[in-house]
Design an enzyme around this catalytic site. Structure first.
Site, PDB file in Angstrom:
ATOM      1  N   TRP A  17      77.280  52.867  75.558  1.00 54.47           N
ATOM      2  CA  TRP A  17      77.295  51.774  74.808  1.00 54.47           C
ATOM      3  C   TRP A  17      77.120  50.635  75.338  1.00 54.47           C
ATOM      4  O   TRP A  17      76.919  49.604  74.770  1.00 54.47           O
ATOM      5  CB  TRP A  17      78.759  52.102  74.075  1.00 54.47           C
ATOM      6  CG  TRP A  17      79.174  50.952  73.068  1.00 54.47           C
ATOM      7  CD1 TRP A  17      78.846  50.884  71.870  1.00 54.47           C
ATOM      8  CD2 TRP A  17      79.953  49.827  73.481  1.00 54.47           C
ATOM      9  NE1 TRP A  17      79.449  49.763  71.411  1.00 54.47           N
ATOM     10  CE2 TRP A  17      80.018  48.890  72.327  1.00 54.47           C
ATOM     11  CE3 TRP A  17      80.559  49.230  74.662  1.00 54.47           C
ATOM     12  CZ2 TRP A  17      80.676  47.821  72.304  1.00 54.47           C
ATOM     13  CZ3 TRP A  17      81.319  48.129  74.814  1.00 54.47           C
ATOM     14  CH2 TRP A  17      81.372  47.330  73.758  1.00 54.47           C
ATOM     15  N   HIS A  18      77.621  50.639  76.571  1.00 51.97           N
ATOM     16  CA  HIS A  18      77.446  49.138  77.370  1.00 51.97           C
ATOM     17  C   HIS A  18      76.205  48.916  77.791  1.00 51.97           C
ATOM     18  O   HIS A  18      76.184  47.806  78.169  1.00 51.97           O
ATOM     19  CB  HIS A  18      78.400  49.558  78.607  1.00 51.97           C
ATOM     20  CG  HIS A  18      79.760  49.289  78.415  1.00 51.97           C
ATOM     21  ND1 HIS A  18      80.417  50.720  78.100  1.00 51.97           N
ATOM     22  CD2 HIS A  18      80.756  48.520  78.340  1.00 51.97           C
ATOM     23  CE1 HIS A  18      81.855  50.142  77.860  1.00 51.97           C
ATOM     24  NE2 HIS A  18      81.982  48.904  78.066  1.00 51.97           N
ATOM     25  N   GLY A  19      75.348  49.869  77.882  1.00 53.66           N
ATOM     26  CA  GLY A  19      73.826  49.450  78.239  1.00 53.66           C
ATOM     27  C   GLY A  19      72.960  50.986  78.280  1.00 53.66           C
ATOM     28  O   GLY A  19      73.554  51.715  78.153  1.00 53.66           O
ATOM     29  N   PHE A  44      76.825  43.222  75.451  1.00 51.57           N
ATOM     30  CA  PHE A  44      76.720  44.548  74.823  1.00 51.57           C
ATOM     31  C   PHE A  44      76.842  44.309  73.367  1.00 51.57           C
ATOM     32  O   PHE A  44      77.053  45.113  72.650  1.00 51.57           O
ATOM     33  CB  PHE A  44      78.097  45.033  75.508  1.00 51.57           C
ATOM     34  CG  PHE A  44      78.183  45.167  77.150  1.00 51.57           C
ATOM     35  CD1 PHE A  44      77.294  45.788  77.691  1.00 51.57           C
ATOM     36  CD2 PHE A  44      79.493  44.698  77.675  1.00 51.57           C
ATOM     37  CE1 PHE A  44      77.181  45.848  79.182  1.00 51.57           C
ATOM     38  CE2 PHE A  44      79.113  44.708  79.047  1.00 51.57           C
ATOM     39  CZ  PHE A  44      78.380  45.229  79.705  1.00 51.57           C
TER      40      PHE A  44
END
Length: 528
Positions: free
Chosen positions: A354-356, A528
């Protein structure tokens, strides 16, 4: 400030002159003036302010946000109007989730994936990456959660203005917290929300100033050291490697803590209480405790909408096979793996991704997933006497210190992957941290690190603040502005009161922070 692809300046940052001296006062003024006339007009003014806030960086991305709102609002109505038709509601929900994820994948993951496949020779297709819309993960996840709640009958049908306000309210729009409609929308339904409260304004402004000081005076002051180190991790000796990792660890701590404070403070100036999103995570004694303190609303969201459904599915599968599902059955190896380990690993790996889109974020998620599995296994299989705190103040203190340091150390290793541009850069820095680079302990020490004693003292001082001082919500414990409970503040001198001492202190902190805004930077979670 940088220019965006459309020639506009960067996002309207909380830590910028134009936000502090122009946007915020005008948004508050319009909200409360219209609130004296008509509550719906006040809500509309807040939606307009939020859309201006979002469009400031890149106006065309406002179309993406508005399209997302229009689509999800329509899907929510479609779901609620088919109440009683379970299969139809589930199909509509699936359509909504798939469409939301498809948009998120296109902007956030597709081009990174194609670049990776090209680098390993799987495909030769060249795609120019697109600019990632600010906050797309946050407003997409917020709306997916709302759709799920509509399907479960937990969300009431809302008017379009109410829904727009829930999604776009600018203190949370770009970097969270991830809100739940049940804790926010009832607050906007109260008439007192639209009346100026000098008490709430003073409390909210105080929290905002504390967050601004954390961001500008601490987090931004560490960015040069961490940035220089991660730019060339293979050249660093033992000391610069540790300084690089520790500097980033403190940078992201105070950056995220500062943003969370500023978001809570801003919301409270509008008489809205946000949920806690950050609660001294470096004081955590184990990795489970860490995730209950770090990005708390993301942890809550993933537990509610991902982990729990997986756990229920696993339980039903075990029932279908005739396998036991009692609590004691999770204490067998097979039960632990299927009922705890696999759902935990999937949830936290997806949290990392989800962060990258890079492999570094995948490894970040995998590491934390393994940490959590080990922590759960310890709680499940270790003898009770080994899990109990020792008796005696000295023994207990020593145990707590070891637990906190061990938890922080494993978090630090994962943070190296979180920050590094590539897996190679991350492993190079970790190699330097255990002394595997040639050139001596101080290899790579240059201008960006400053003097040895200065850097070490500054890092020690910031760790002292993170570990030994009360956090913002503890300081404000007598005047809570956030939803959720926190530990009591043990330091009476650091309890905020509406008096001259605190007014002068906050005035000085605000002055110092504003004086250093010329070199402001974006919040790390904006990406994000």
């Amino acid at each position: 400030m940088r220019l965006s692809a459309w020639g506009w300046v960067d996002a309207l940052l909380f830590n910028s002159h134009i936000f502090i001296f122009v946007f915020m006062p005008l948004a508050l003024l319009a909200y409360y003036l219209l609130g004296r006339i008509n509550h719906r007009a006040a809500e509309l003014s807040l939606v307009v302010s939020s859309l201006i806030f979002y469009a400031w960086w890149n106006p065309p991305f406002l179309l993406i946000l508005m399209s997302s709102i229009a689509f999800n609002y329509s899907i929510s109505h479609w779901i609620t109007r088919n109440e009683g038709f379970d299969l139809r509601q589930s199909a509509i929900l699936a359509l909504g989730i798939i469409t939301n994820l498809a948009v998120l994948i296109y902007y956030k993951y597709l081009f990174a994936l194609m670049g990776f496949l090209d680098s390993i020779g799987v495909t030769s297709l060249k795609l120019d990456p697109v600019i990632l819309p600010l906050g797309i993960s946050f407003y997409t996840f917020t709306q997916i959660g709302y759709l799920v709640d509509c399907r479960q009958g937990m969300a009431k049908e809302r008017g379009l203005l109410d829904y727009c306000l829930f999604v776009t309210f600018f203190p949370h729009l770009i970097a969270g917290p991830i809100l739940h409609h049940r804790e926010i929308m009832p607050q906007f339904a109260k008439s007192e929300t639209y009346r100026v409260s000098r008490r709430n304004m003073a409390i909210g402004l105080t929290i905002f100033i504390i967050g601004l000081a954390k961001k500008v005076l601490i987090a931004d002051s560490l960015s040069q050291v961490s940035g220089a180190g991660f730019d060339a991790p293979g050249t660093l000796g033992l000391i610069p490697s540790w300084l690089t990792a520790l500097s980033f660890s403190l940078q992201i701590y105070f950056d995220f803590s500062g943003y969370s404070d500023m978001a809570i403070g801003l919301a409270y100036m509008f008489n809205i209480r946000f949920p806690l999103n950050f609660n001294s995570p470096y004081k955590a004694r184990n990795i489970i405790d860490f995730w209950q303190r770090w990005h708390m609303t993301l942890t809550r969201y993933l537990t509610l909408y991902l982990y729990n459904p997986m756990a229920i599915w696993v339980t039903r599968r075990r029932i279908a096979r005739g396998a036991p599902i009692l609590t004691r059955d999770s204490k067998t190896v097979g039960g632990f793996v299927t009922m705890i380990a696999i759902p935990t690993l999937i949830t936290i790996v997806l949290a990392g991704v989800w962060h990258g889109a890079g492999l570094t974020f995948l490894i970040f998620g995998l590491l934390h997933g393994l940490y959590l599995i080990v922590n759960h296994a310890w709680r499940t299989f270790a003898p009770a006497r080994m899990r109990q705190d020792p008796k005696g103040r000295v023994a207990l203190t020593a145990t707590v210190i070891v637990q906190v340091l061990l938890t922080y150390l494993v978090v630090l290793v994962a943070q190296v992957f979180f920050r590094a541009g590539t897996v190679g850069d991350a492993t190079a820095l970790l190699a330097g941290m255990i002394g595997l680079h040639a050139g001596g302990a101080f290899a790579g020490w240059g201008y960006n690190f400053g003097s040895e004693s200065q850097s070490i003292l500054r890092i020690a001082a910031f760790f002292g603040m993170a570990w030994f001082l009360p956090n913002t919500q503890q300081i404000m414990a007598k005047f809570p502005a956030a939803l959720g409970q926190i530990a009591a503040n043990r330091y009476r001198l650091l309890e905020w009161m509406p008096d001259l001492k605190w007014a002068v202190s906050m005035g000085l902190a605000a002055g110092l922070a504003i004086a250093n805004l010329s070199q402001h930077s974006e919040f790390l979670y904006f990406q994000f």
